[in-house]
Structure formats: structure tokens, C-alpha cells
Design a protein around this motif. Structure first.
Motif, PDB file in Angstrom:
ATOM      1  N   ASP A 391     -76.007-122.290  -9.729  1.00  0.00           N
ATOM      2  CA  ASP A 391     -75.705-123.717  -9.675  1.00  0.00           C
ATOM      3  C   ASP A 391     -76.676-124.359  -8.697  1.00  0.00           C
ATOM      4  O   ASP A 391     -76.480-124.319  -7.478  1.00  0.00           O
ATOM      5  CB  ASP A 391     -74.249-123.925  -9.235  1.00  0.00           C
ATOM      6  N   GLY A 392     -77.767-124.927  -9.238  1.00  0.00           N
ATOM      7  CA  GLY A 392     -78.782-125.527  -8.387  1.00  0.00           C
ATOM      8  C   GLY A 392     -78.485-126.977  -8.081  1.00  0.00           C
ATOM      9  O   GLY A 392     -77.627-127.608  -8.705  1.00  0.00           O
ATOM     10  N   ALA A 393     -79.204-127.522  -7.129  1.00  0.00           N
ATOM     11  CA  ALA A 393     -79.002-128.913  -6.746  1.00  0.00           C
ATOM     12  C   ALA A 393     -79.343-129.858  -7.888  1.00  0.00           C
ATOM     13  O   ALA A 393     -78.710-130.905  -8.053  1.00  0.00           O
ATOM     14  CB  ALA A 393     -79.851-129.245  -5.522  1.00  0.00           C
ATOM     15  N   THR A 394     -80.344-129.488  -8.725  1.00  0.00           N
ATOM     16  CA  THR A 394     -80.729-130.353  -9.846  1.00  0.00           C
ATOM     17  C   THR A 394     -80.662-129.656 -11.188  1.00  0.00           C
ATOM     18  O   THR A 394     -80.584-130.319 -12.221  1.00  0.00           O
ATOM     19  CB  THR A 394     -82.165-130.891  -9.649  1.00  0.00           C
ATOM     20  N   VAL A 395     -80.711-128.318 -11.213  1.00  0.00           N
ATOM     21  CA  VAL A 395     -80.750-127.572 -12.467  1.00  0.00           C
ATOM     22  C   VAL A 395     -79.839-126.359 -12.355  1.00  0.00           C
ATOM     23  O   VAL A 395     -79.797-125.701 -11.310  1.00  0.00           O
ATOM     24  CB  VAL A 395     -82.192-127.104 -12.792  1.00  0.00           C
ATOM     25  N   ASP A 396     -79.105-126.062 -13.434  1.00  0.00           N
ATOM     26  CA  ASP A 396     -78.284-124.859 -13.495  1.00  0.00           C
ATOM     27  C   ASP A 396     -78.954-123.849 -14.418  1.00  0.00           C
ATOM     28  O   ASP A 396     -79.514-124.207 -15.456  1.00  0.00           O
ATOM     29  CB  ASP A 396     -76.885-125.186 -14.030  1.00  0.00           C
ATOM     30  N   ARG A 397     -78.861-122.577 -14.037  1.00  0.00           N
ATOM     31  CA  ARG A 397     -79.423-121.498 -14.841  1.00  0.00           C
ATOM     32  C   ARG A 397     -78.378-120.390 -14.969  1.00  0.00           C
ATOM     33  O   ARG A 397     -77.446-120.292 -14.167  1.00  0.00           O
ATOM     34  CB  ARG A 397     -80.688-120.920 -14.198  1.00  0.00           C
ATOM     35  N   SER A 398     -78.544-119.515 -15.971  1.00  0.00           N
ATOM     36  CA  SER A 398     -77.649-118.375 -16.113  1.00  0.00           C
ATOM     37  C   SER A 398     -78.371-117.254 -16.836  1.00  0.00           C
ATOM     38  O   SER A 398     -79.311-117.483 -17.603  1.00  0.00           O
ATOM     39  CB  SER A 398     -76.376-118.762 -16.881  1.00  0.00           C
ATOM     40  N   VAL A 399     -77.925-116.034 -16.567  1.00  0.00           N
ATOM     41  CA  VAL A 399     -78.415-114.845 -17.257  1.00  0.00           C
ATOM     42  C   VAL A 399     -77.212-113.978 -17.595  1.00  0.00           C
ATOM     43  O   VAL A 399     -76.129-114.154 -17.038  1.00  0.00           O
ATOM     44  CB  VAL A 399     -79.419-114.042 -16.388  1.00  0.00           C
TER      45      VAL A 399
END
Length: 457
Positions: A391-399
Motif C-alpha cells: 500500500d504505497g502513498a500514491t500507488v498500490d502493488r501486489s504479488v
């Protein structure tokens, strides 16, 4: 000679200015394409192949199921779809109903695999990426200056049969530019950009330059993928490619990372072209974002520079343990554009009795975190996909991490001619080892002899 060079440069500049003139200076920025959604599609394509003889070859049940899966997602998103049948297979064509009726910007990827494997990198990666780009068009509904069309080709592996049939039957009419995406997530990736059209090549290169990724002209696949029929019909063509069986040079490894003197895709046209083991999610993410960037530049208008962004990977991406044991992995992030940002790590999808922890639980993009997965003694045998999220400040990523819990038999004894997955544990001469890289064992590859494959516990 000087006049010819200047004339060519001027022609390229005029082509870029006239053919791809932006609609307005305030056009919306291209969306960030979530790589977690792309890998979810790849997981579906892998499941389809596994349920249909291990492949998705054109004309076979695995291909039909793959086409129906993509068509269902597009139909639900509002696309006008049609299936074009030909001897030996079929194409899926999807038109976005909004915007002008022409001219057309078209993006394509072949959906079929070879008969010998599931074809996840070749070409599930291109197919899944284009599906997410198409869904992004539906979600954002930008004001378009061009008509947008997507295609998933059949029988590419039999000699570009599907795309040739489409072009021979009038499909290239009104198409201003065709972009091709074939193998966009090779496990030892390079970043190759088609050089067939200078204007399109410049659009791709400008995006990669903005995220600090050098490129090379793509020449290995000239005439070997689905852009070839369009080029022969006089359509401008472009695209990207991450490499096949050719070996990465030392110079390429120095600028792109990865292993020198190893194939870009060691499983090219093989049974081991599977998900998740044969996909580099960083390359997959970058190339999908590049596809969106160029589509927006061609059909929407000026694209703003990318903001703060990062990629996320997990290594190893799978493990096999017995109930009562634990597995470990490392989540790594890398800044792909802009500045670093705080990323909070979490997990979801773990079954009851399995706990996942991160150390540390919050990092700056560009840093890594150790993942510990504890499996309770009562967890039933099975394979469980666990989503690791950033959970990023501007972008969310997942694997996705694939956890396989064995049937309670404990560790197995190492044996030659056995397929081992990363994370599997064995005993050899009374000592326990964990597999670091998936492989098939051979005599002489006993765990203490090959520390690159086995870690002593």
C-alpha cells in the motif's frame, strides 16, 4: 548522404507531428496498469491449460477456453466483440464503442500457445496485458480522437495464420497504427522496441527513458509475429518484446540486470513456460504501462510524465512445506519512476492456521522485506495462493505467493530425476535442505554439491 539523413529525420518528425498530433494539452494521463490484475489473468490461463492437456494451442479446447475467458471480461466491460473463425482457429476482435469511427489505432497479441506447453510468457503475457489495457479504457472512458480496437490472434504459432487471415479479409482497412505485444514478461528480460516505424519507436522509447530503462531495437522477431501482415499491408507498426531463446550478453545484463550468457526465456516453446515461474513481473508491469502510454498518446492526446511509481516482486514465489513447518521469502520493491514512497506491507488469502508476517512491515520503495509464513499443524494439504500487497502513498502493488502444504508426510529424501519446486524441503544424509530454484535433479546434483539450488537448514 547528409541530405538523405536530414530528409529521413525530417520525415520522421513530420510523421510524429502529423500522424500522432495530440488532441489537447490537457488530455488525461495514461493509467497505471496494475500488474497484480495481469498476473491474475495469467493464473487463469495457466489453470485453463492445466485443465486442457497442458496447452492452449490454436483449435484445441485450451485455446477456446482462453478466448471465452477474455471475451467474457470484454463483454462485461462494454466492448463490441466478435469471433472471426478460420481453418484451424479463430481470432477475437474487440472494438471500444465510444469515440470516432476512424481512423483506428489497433493493439494485438497472439493468444495461442505451442502444443508442448501452456504458453504463459509466449504469449499469455501479451494477451493478459492487453486485456488489462482494454479494461483501463473501459474504466476511464477517455475522450478519444481515434477509434480503438484490440485483437487476440489464433494460430500465430502455425505461421501467423490468424492475423494474416484478418488482414487478407480487409482488416487493415482504416488502421492507422498497429501495436504488437508478443512475450512481454521473459524471466531474464531485455527491453526491445520495434524499429519498423520511427515515430512509434520514439513514443515507446520516450516512455522507457522516463522510467530510466534503456532499450534496444527489436530485430530478432522481424517478420515472425503478428505485426508482419499489417506492415506488408502498409500499416505503421510498433511494439515491444523481452526476448526468447537468444542469450543475453554481458553488456545487456549490465544495463538490464539478469544473467549474462543465459536465454532471455529458457522455457521458450517448452512445457516449463508456466505461471508463475516463467514470468518476470517487473518487465510485465513496465511493458503493460508502456502499452497504455503509447495508446493514450495516439488515441487520447498528450500524456503527462509518469508520477511516483514502483514495482514489487517476491522471491521465491512458491514453497512446499508440511503442516507445522514454515516458509520464507523476500518481497523486493524498485522505484520505476519519480521518487521513493512509503509502502505498507500486508497479506490476504492465507487459509486458517497460516500466518504471514513481514520484517519490516513498512518500507520505502526500493527496499526489501523478509516474509515469514508459519503453517499450523492442523492446516489441511493443498495449494493456497496468498496475496502480498504493498500500500504505497500514491500507488498500490501486489504479488502472489503460492503455498503448497503437503499431506503430512514430512520432508522427503532427495532423489535424482525428480522435479523440485522452489521452497520444497528434503533430507540428504540426515541433513535438511530447502530448494532455492525449481529444477529437475540429476546425479551429481546432490544438495551439498549445488548450493545455488539448495540451502542447508
Amino acid at each position: 548522404m547528409i541530405r538523405r539523413i536530414l530528409g529521413s529525420a525530417l520525415a520522421a518528425a513530420l510523421a510524429l507531428t502529423c500522424l500522432f498530433a495530440p488532441a489537447s494539452a490537457n488530455a488525461a494521463a495514461a493509467p497505471d496498469i496494475p500488474v497484480g490484475s495481469i498476473t491474475a489473468h495469467l493464473s487463469q490461463l495457466q489453470s485453463i491449460a492445466s485443465a486442457n492437456g497442458g496447452n492452449r494451442a490454436s483449435g484445441r479446447p485450451g485455446f477456446t477456453a482462453s478466448l471465452n475467458y477474455i471475451k467474457g471480461r470484454l463483454d462485461a466491460a462494454g466492448y463490441t466483440t466478435r469471433v472471426q473463425s478460420f481453418t484451424g482457429g479463430s481470432n477475437l476482435i474487440a472494438d471500444w464503442p465510444s469515440g470516432p469511427s476512424g481512423p483506428t489505432v489497433m493493439l494485438g497479441a497472439h493468444l495461442d500457445s505451442v502444443a508442448s506447453g501452456p504458453g504463459i510468457n509466449d504469449n499469455g503475457t501479451g494477451s493478459a496485458s492487453l486485456l488489462e489495457v482494454a479494461l483501463a479504457v473501459s474504466a476511464q472512458r477517455p475522450s478519444l480522437t481515434k477509434h480503438v480496437r484490440f485483437a487476440w490472434w489464433g494460430a500465430e504459432e502455425q505461421g501467423l495464420v490468424g492475423s494474416r487471415y484478418y488482414v487478407q479479409n480487409g482488416g487493415a482497412s482504416g488502421v492507422e497504427a498497429y501495436l504488437n505485444f508478443d512475450m512481454t514478461g521473459s524471466p531474464n528480460p531485455g527491453y526491445f522496441v520495434y524499429d519498423d516505424d520511427a515515430a512509434l519507436q520514439q513514443l515507446f522509447n520516450s516512455y522507457y527513458s522516463s522510467i530510466g530503462v534503456p532499450t534496444e531495437p527489436e530485430r530478432v522477431g522481424d517478420g515472425r509475429s503478428d505485426h508482419a501482415p499489417f506492415k506488408s499491408a502498409g500499416v505503421r507498426v510498433g511494439g515491444v518484446f523481452t526476448g526468447a531463446s537468444e542469450r543475453k550478453t554481458a553488456a545487456q545484463a549490465a544495463k538490464w540486470g539478469g544473467q549474462a550468457n543465459q536465454s532471455f526465456d529458457r522455457c521458450y516453446h517448452s512445457a516449463c513456460d508456466t505461471y508463475p515461474s516463467n514470468v518476470n513481473t517487473t518487465a510485465l508491469d513496465r511493458n503493460a504501462d508502456a502499452a497504455a502510454h503509447v495508446l493514450w498518446a495516439l488515441a487520447v492526446g498528450t500524456v503527462n510524465p509518469p508520477g511516483n511509481d514502483y514495482s514489487m516482486t517476491v522471491s521465491p514465489s512458491s514453497a512446499t512445506v508440511s503442516a507445522g513447518q514454515s516458509a520464507s521469502a523476500t518481497v523486493a520493491t524498485q522505484v520505476t519512476s519519480g521518487n521513493a514512497q512509503t509502502v505498507a506491507l500486508s497479506s490476504s488469502g492465507a487459509p486458517a492456521g497460516v500466518s504471514v508476517s513481514f520484517s519490516p512491515a513498512s518500507i520505502q520503495s526500493g527496499q526489501s522485506s523478509a516474509v515469514s509464513i508459519a503453517v499450523g499443524a492442523s492446516v489441511p494439504a493443498g495449494t493456497y495462493p496468498i496475496t502480498l500487497s504493498g500500500d504505497g502513498a500514491t500507488v498500490d502493488r501486489s504479488v502472489t505467493f503460492s503455498l503448497t502444504v503437503g499431506g503430512g508426510g514430512g520432508e522427503t529424501s532427495w532423489a535424482p530425476y525428480t522435479a523440485y519446486q522452489a521452497g520444497a524441503t528434503v533430507t540428504y544424509q540426515g541433513v535438511s535442505y530447502r530448494c532455492l530454484q525449481g529444477h529437475t535433479s540429476l546425479p551429481g546434483w546432490e544438495p551439498p554439491n549445488v548450493p545455488a539450488l539448495w540451502q542447508r537448514l
